[in-house]
Design a protein around this motif. Structure first.
Motif, PDB file in Angstrom:
ATOM      1  N   HIS A   1       3.576 -20.928 -23.597  1.00 38.99           N
ATOM      2  CA  HIS A   1       4.045 -19.611 -23.146  1.00 38.99           C
ATOM      3  C   HIS A   1       2.942 -18.561 -23.313  1.00 38.99           C
ATOM      4  CE1 HIS A   1       8.141 -20.404 -21.994  1.00 38.99           C
ATOM      5  NE2 HIS A   1       8.390 -21.011 -23.144  1.00 38.99           N
TER       6      HIS A   1
ATOM      7  N   THR B   1       1.464 -12.476 -23.114  1.00 40.54           N
ATOM      8  CA  THR B   1       0.638 -13.664 -22.992  1.00 40.54           C
ATOM      9  C   THR B   1      -0.828 -13.284 -23.010  1.00 40.54           C
ATOM     10  OG1 THR B   1       0.638 -13.551 -20.595  1.00 40.54           O
ATOM     11  CG2 THR B   1       2.359 -14.897 -21.611  1.00 40.54           C
TER      12      THR B   1
ATOM     13  N   ASN C   1       5.004 -21.309 -17.008  1.00 43.33           N
ATOM     14  CA  ASN C   1       6.415 -21.109 -16.702  1.00 43.33           C
ATOM     15  C   ASN C   1       6.742 -21.965 -15.481  1.00 43.33           C
ATOM     16  OD1 ASN C   1       9.004 -20.147 -16.503  1.00 43.33           O
ATOM     17  ND2 ASN C   1       8.422 -18.198 -15.593  1.00 43.33           N
TER      18      ASN C   1
END
Length: 177
Positions: free
Chosen positions: A46, A2, A51
């Protein structure tokens, strides 16, 4: 991998419950750079560490959140999703499925380090990060995203002019052309 630290305390929410009437087909299923708009939106959330990732108005999909009042619009869907995010989340980062040109850097600044402040780009109601700590207005009063955001304490960030075109919604075949 990420661009931001993994944020298991922040939900990503894709607003995808519209009927796509002006487009004439399901916008979530349209293709951009080899991905559907929905896949691209999920990947984008994402990429900034969200999340879980929830999908508003699509209970038929994994992570789907049903609209309590189908057809009531995106502001009501946002309230439904805020109710649906896990209790440990500090808030939700909302993006519309029909903004396929957004990039991770368009979202990272919306995420406050402590997660306690809601943030949006000045002149653009979406995307927006809404803190779970925000006091929410009565559902019956909420008629639009703009109205909802006016009732919340939203920090307005300035957007560089050259990034503005990425914030355009694709609502019609002409918009996509």
């Amino acid at each position: 991998m990420t661009l931001a630290a993994d944020r298991p305390d922040m939900a990503g929410i894709i607003l995808a419950g519209g009927q796509s009437r002006r487009m004439g087909r399901d916008k979530a299923a349209m293709d951009v750079q080899g991905q559907t708009f929905l896949q691209r939106a999920r990947s984008l959330l994402h990429a900034v560490g969200c999340n879980p990732v929830l999908i508003s108005g699509r209970p038929d999909l994994p992570g789907g959140v049903p609209d309590q009042q189908p057809g009531a619009g995106p502001a009501q869907a946002m309230l439904d999703c805020l109710d649906a995010i896990p209790a440990h989340c500090k808030g939700g980062l909302f993006i519309p499925v029909d903004m396929p040109l957004l990039e991770p850097e368009d979202l990272c600044s919306l995420i406050s380090p402590e997660g306690s402040r809601s943030r949006a780009w000045r002149g653009h109601p979406l995307p927006v990060f809404v803190s779970a700590a925000e006091a929410r207005p009565d559902r019956q009063d909420v008629r639009s995203v703009k109205f909802l955001l006016e009732r919340l304490e939203i920090d307005q960030l300035d957007l560089a002019e050259e990034r503005g075109p990425r914030f355009r919604n694709v609502n019609t075949p002409e918009d996509w052309a």
